[in-house]
Motif scaffolding. Structure first.
Motif, PDB file in Angstrom:
ATOM      1  N   THR A   7       0.832  -1.207   0.000  1.00 27.17           N
ATOM      2  CA  THR A   7       0.000   0.000   0.000  1.00 27.17           C
ATOM      3  C   THR A   7       0.864   1.254   0.000  1.00 27.17           C
ATOM      4  OG1 THR A   7      -1.739  -1.200   1.171  1.00 27.17           O
ATOM      5  CG2 THR A   7      -1.868   1.195   1.203  1.00 27.17           C
ATOM      6  N   GLN A  86      -5.705  -3.299   6.408  1.00 29.62           N
ATOM      7  CA  GLN A  86      -4.654  -3.018   5.433  1.00 29.62           C
ATOM      8  C   GLN A  86      -4.993  -3.658   4.093  1.00 29.62           C
ATOM      9  OE1 GLN A  86      -2.244  -0.893   6.539  1.00 29.62           O
ATOM     10  NE2 GLN A  86      -1.792  -0.710   4.393  1.00 29.62           N
ATOM     11  N   ARG A  89      -7.235  -1.313   2.306  1.00 30.60           N
ATOM     12  CA  ARG A  89      -6.419  -0.186   1.823  1.00 30.60           C
ATOM     13  C   ARG A  89      -5.598  -0.594   0.595  1.00 30.60           C
ATOM     14  NH1 ARG A  89      -5.559   0.370   7.738  1.00 30.60           N
ATOM     15  NH2 ARG A  89      -6.890   2.087   8.381  1.00 30.60           N
ATOM     16  N   GLN A 146     -12.465   3.697   3.589  1.00 29.95           N
ATOM     17  CA  GLN A 146     -12.361   4.711   2.537  1.00 29.95           C
ATOM     18  C   GLN A 146     -12.629   6.112   3.078  1.00 29.95           C
ATOM     19  OE1 GLN A 146     -11.234   4.297  -0.616  1.00 29.95           O
ATOM     20  NE2 GLN A 146     -10.747   2.278   0.180  1.00 29.95           N
ATOM     21  N   VAL A 149      -9.639   7.854   4.861  1.00 25.59           N
ATOM     22  CA  VAL A 149      -8.431   8.224   4.118  1.00 25.59           C
ATOM     23  C   VAL A 149      -8.104   9.684   4.423  1.00 25.59           C
ATOM     24  CG1 VAL A 149      -7.511   8.626   1.795  1.00 25.59           C
ATOM     25  CG2 VAL A 149      -8.772   6.531   2.294  1.00 25.59           C
TER      26      VAL A 149
END
Length: 182
Positions: A7, A86, A89, A146, A149
């Motif tokens: 990521t 994770q 993500r 989301q 973020v």
């Protein structure tokens, strides 16, 4: 750890050496378990797919009771750990990688669809809207990740927010049908 590196650095920008260094092992030791980065991803997605499959089996073993809707959705949402967050993500940051992988990642979605279908039969009103709300409850963790973020929120806060959202969505889906405004 691999997902975090994928990521942060991108899938293509992360080498097996980077992963081995992060784990504190040598590259040869990593190769003993995985023949490459794709094998690491497959392993991670297979594990989550197994968890979704286990949830489906558990749901199917429970008595048919509308209370199961909330319990099952919370069971899924609250199963997310830092590592599993994770994964969400990673998928958001690397959408093309997902398309190139074998069906491992798609399996999670297939299993969750089966869970949603099994739970939908317990809705007092199985309207399209209520089934959608139920599915949104199962996926509230994805939305929370989301939405978080570019924030400094701890993963525990993200999971808690997802759980609250899931609770609200399932409650709305199980309420007495309302008259829709025209």
């Amino acid at each position: 750890m691999a997902l975090r590196l994928f990521t942060q650095q991108g899938y293509e920008g992360t080498s097996l050496r980077d992963i081995a260094d992060e784990l504190g092992i040598n590259k040869a030791s990593l190769y003993y378990y995985f023949d490459g980065k794709e094998a690491i991803l497959r392993s991670l997605f297979e594990q989550r797919g197994d968890e979704a499959e286990d949830l489906l089996a558990w749901v199917q073993q429970q008595p048919s009771d509308p209370a199961l809707l909330q319990v099952a959705v919370q069971r899924w949402v609250r199963s997310f750990t830092v590592e599993k967050l994770q994964g969400i993500r990673f998928l958001a940051a690397n959408p093309l990688v997902l398309q190139s992988l074998p069906a491992g990642a798609a399996r999670i979605g297939n299993e969750l669809n089966a869970v949603a279908d099994a739970l939908a039969s317990l809705l007092p009103d199985r309207s399209d809207e209520n089934v959608l709300l139920l599915r949104m409850g199962l996926l509230s963790i994805n939305a929370a990740v989301q939405a978080a973020v570019r924030t400094d929120l701890d993963d525990e806060v993200i999971v808690a927010a997802a759980a609250r959202s899931a609770t609200a969505l399932v409650q709305i889906a199980t309420q007495t049908p309302h008259i829709r405004e025209q």
